[in-house]
Design an enzyme around this catalytic site. Structure first.
Site, PDB file in Angstrom:
ATOM      1  CB  SER A 140      38.017  50.219  44.905  1.00 46.43           C
ATOM      2  OG  SER A 140      39.154  49.764  45.615  1.00 46.43           O
ATOM      3  CE1 TYR A 153      41.882  52.798  41.351  1.00 48.28           C
ATOM      4  CE2 TYR A 153      42.165  52.017  43.603  1.00 48.28           C
ATOM      5  CZ  TYR A 153      41.636  51.847  42.333  1.00 48.28           C
ATOM      6  OH  TYR A 153      40.858  50.752  42.053  1.00 48.28           O
TER       7      TYR A 153
END
Ligand code: NDP
Ligand code: 8X3
Length: 253
Positions: A140, A153
């Protein structure tokens, strides 16, 4: 025999779009996720449309025992895996560390980091035995940059970045390619999961600009996998045109 692709987390979003993209190109598919009804619906749809072989395996990547039970003893005619897409993952919550929810952290770390390791530990030896393979890890932009309230995260996706680099080193002598694909904002069920079912809040994430679609990411994965064997895209960051970094967007009011 068709080439075989194994995709974790293929019940929605990027995983599902990747299943459709590769099915269309004539791959046989091993599809995994925790929602069996969705796996079976997708299996039927792909088999009816493309006539490929589809094997569905319903399990939670957070459990090493379940990973081993489902992927450690594949039938012989499913062992020659050409592509593994480590896609299963999630964000849960958007909180500062001081207000963090420990269960959210554990879900993210156990899925995004340990689950990816468990699956890779099970499939990489098969690829070595087969003498070929390509592992695609879905990282990501959150694995390259950090944003407020996203420490856990972002840490999990930074770990995916590190694992992708290490795995590439560990597998280089076996000719197995490792690619990390790092998307920015993709409109999937990601934000509904992050906001624990709050669809209105999830919708606001993608308001005022054109986000990526799951199909955009599936196309990028397909491109990486179908390059000549001596070419490996190590790392691909892919963003909506209206997104310049993890935190900088050009949004219409
Ligand atoms: P979705 O929520 O639409 O899909 C996530 C998939 O992961 C589902 O199929 C889900 O299946 C599966 N999954 C989640 N937890 C587990 C688990 N414990 N065991 C097995 N499968 C699991 O989101 P996306 O498609 O957007 O997310 C796919 C990947 O892309 C994730 O790794 C995410 O971090 C990453 N990503 C997403 C971005 C975005 O903006 N959407 C941007 C950058 C990266 P099920 O619930 O059936 O188990
Ligand atoms: C998903 C993208 O920016 O919401 O990994 O973390 S972001």
């Amino acid at each position: 025999m068709n080439p075989i692709i194994l995709i974790t987390g293929s019940t929605s979003g990027i995983g599902k779009a990747t299943a459709e993209r590769f099915a269309k190109a004539g791959y046989d598919l091993i599809l995994t996720g925790r929602r069996n009804d969705r796996l079976e619906t997708l299996k039927k749809q792909l088999q009816d449309t493309y006539r490929n072989r589809v094997l569905t395996l319903c399990f939670d990547v957070r459990s090493q025992a379940e990973v081993e039970k489902n992927l450690g003893h594949l039938p012989n005619d499913w062992k020659n895996i050409a592509v593994l897409v480590n896609n299963a993952g999630l964000a849960v919550g958007l909180n500062s560390v001081q207000d963090g929810i420990v269960d959210d952290w554990e879900r993210m770390m156990d899925t995004n980091v340990k689950g990816l390791l468990y699956v890779s530990r099970t499939i990489a030896p098969l690829m070595i035995q087969n003498g070929h393979g390509h592992i695609v890890n879905i990282g990501s932009i959150a694995g390259k940059q950090v944003y407020p309230n996203g420490a856990a995260y972002c840490a999990s996706k930074h770990a995916v970045d590190a694992i992708s680099q290490g795995l590439r080193m560990d597998l280089v002598t076996h000719g197995i390619r490792v690619t990390q694909v790092c998307p920015g904002a993709v409109e999937t069920e990601f934000s509904v999961v992050r906001f624990k079912g709050d669809k209105d809040r999830a919708d606001t994430v993608y308001k005022g600009f054109e986000p990526l679609t799951a199909d955009d990411i599936a196309d990028a994965i397909f491109y990486c996998v179908n390059l000549p064997k001596h070419v490996c895209i190590n790392d691909l960051t892919i963003m909506p045109t209206a997104q310049a970094s993890a935190t900088v967007f050009h949004k219409n009011p």
